[in-house]
Scaffold this active site. Structure first.
Site, PDB file in Angstrom:
ATOM      1  N   LEU A 129      11.454 -20.276  -2.875  1.00  0.00           N
ATOM      2  CA  LEU A 129      10.728 -19.644  -2.425  1.00  0.00           C
ATOM      3  C   LEU A 129       9.468 -19.639  -3.286  1.00  0.00           C
ATOM      4  O   LEU A 129       9.162 -19.820  -4.620  1.00  0.00           O
ATOM      5  CB  LEU A 129      10.850 -18.068  -2.747  1.00  0.00           C
ATOM      6  CG  LEU A 129      10.722 -17.368  -2.328  1.00  0.00           C
ATOM      7  CD1 LEU A 129      10.148 -17.098  -0.899  1.00  0.00           C
ATOM      8  CD2 LEU A 129      11.101 -15.360  -2.927  1.00  0.00           C
ATOM      9  N   ASP A 143       0.540  -1.431  -0.061  1.00  0.00           N
ATOM     10  CA  ASP A 143       0.071   0.385   0.199  1.00  0.00           C
ATOM     11  C   ASP A 143       0.689   1.376   0.069  1.00  0.00           C
ATOM     12  O   ASP A 143       2.036   0.910   0.403  1.00  0.00           O
ATOM     13  CB  ASP A 143      -0.783  -0.063   1.314  1.00  0.00           C
ATOM     14  CG  ASP A 143      -2.009   0.971   1.168  1.00  0.00           C
ATOM     15  OD1 ASP A 143      -2.280   1.740   0.173  1.00  0.00           O
ATOM     16  OD2 ASP A 143      -2.245   0.987   2.288  1.00  0.00           O
ATOM     17  N   HIS A 198       3.680   3.533  -8.560  1.00  0.00           N
ATOM     18  CA  HIS A 198       3.107   1.601  -9.038  1.00  0.00           C
ATOM     19  C   HIS A 198       4.320   1.290  -9.828  1.00  0.00           C
ATOM     20  O   HIS A 198       5.150   0.068  -9.364  1.00  0.00           O
ATOM     21  CB  HIS A 198       1.918   1.817  -9.981  1.00  0.00           C
ATOM     22  CG  HIS A 198       0.697   1.529  -9.524  1.00  0.00           C
ATOM     23  ND1 HIS A 198       0.277   1.782  -8.362  1.00  0.00           N
ATOM     24  CD2 HIS A 198      -0.098   2.533  -9.527  1.00  0.00           C
ATOM     25  CE1 HIS A 198      -0.293   2.244  -7.240  1.00  0.00           C
ATOM     26  NE2 HIS A 198      -1.681   3.080  -8.757  1.00  0.00           N
TER      27      HIS A 198
END
Ligand code: FPP
Length: 253
Positions: free
Chosen positions: A143, A32, A49
């Site tokens: 991962l 966020d 972004h």
């Protein structure tokens, strides 16, 4: 308890020693603050972004290095379509670029990538990029990286219950309905619940993210905006996670 098992590459630069820390198996992050971060710099929200996207790439390397096994990020919610068409289109362009670049980082990180959420809402080329990346990375196991795109927890549960009810009606499964059964119909089936949830940029809410999976997760909220959330900030979150007393509803003697 799992102790730090990764390499200590660049580990000391942060001033936080990861040696002997209990590393959360699964970290979930609500990315966020990109828009506000950009605005504070006099730049358009889409610049935030783009920088957020760059940062996500770096955090995957950090997660791998410190030994996190599962990383899940909230990149686009079922509610984010309400944003201006310009911003939505810029985000979709960014996802397209990122999914292609992610092929290389999945290989470098030995990282399996899975997209969760209702991807049928995306254009066919974007759906194809998702499939290609998931397929390319399916055998990597250092991962496990989940990207939530067009994801909403209520939507995920609604889709899951719909499929479960259909399977039961058609005799593919039998009752009684259990928590495990519901979990196996969620987009996150087979992935352990997050141990630590991080939300950047000062907001303290879940915004329809992993409502089922976060039942016993520790929460960490930080005022730092996502583009500024680097290795030092992640290690600080893990350090504070180490101070938590997880009782899962029980009592410790
Ligand atoms: C919320 O911050 C963030 C988003 C809706 C988009 C998150 C997307 C990225 C970090 C891009 C990279 C992700 C991928 C998978 C390529 P906000 O923009 O709503 O910030 P604000 O609260 O300051 O407005």
């Amino acid at each position: 308890m799992r102790r730090f098992a990764g390499t200590l590459r660049k580990g000391w630069q942060t001033g936080i020693c990861v040696w002997n820390m209990n590393i959360p198996n699964h970290v979930a992050i609500i990315l966020d603050g990109n828009g506000r971060w950009a605005k504070a710099k006099g730049m358009p929200r889409t610049y935030g972004h783009t920088k957020g996207c760059d940062n996500l790439e770096k955090i995957c390397y950090v997660a791998r290095d410190v030994g996190i096994k599962y990383l899940t990020v909230y990149a686009f919610s079922t509610e984010n379509w309400k944003r201006s068409p310009d911003e939505v289109n810029a985000l979709l362009r960014l996802f397209r670029r990122y999914l292609k670049k992610c092929i290389k980082s999945s290989e470098e990180n030995q990282m399996r990538v899975k997209v969760i959420g209702d991807t049928t809402a995306f254009e066919p080329d974007l759906q194809e990029s998702i499939r290609r990346l998931e397929d390319f990375s399916k055998d990597y196991d250092r991962l496990y990286f989940q990207i939530a795109l067009n994801y909403g927890s209520r939507d995920e549960m609604t889709r899951a219950v719909g499929r479960l009810a259909r399977d039961m009606k058609d005799g593919r499964i039998e009752g009684p309905v259990t928590e495990e059964m519901i979990g196996s119909y969620l987009d996150t089936a087979g992935v352990p619940d997050p141990d630590l949830l991080i939300r950047t940029s000062g907001e303290q809410r879940l915004s329809n993210f992993l409502l089922w999976q976060l039942a016993y997760t520790e929460f960490y909220f930080t005022p730092v905006a996502w583009p500024d959330f680097h290795k030092k900030e992640l290690l600080e979150a893990i350090r504070q996670y180490n101070d938590r007393d997880r009782r899962y509803g029980g009592v410790k003697e």
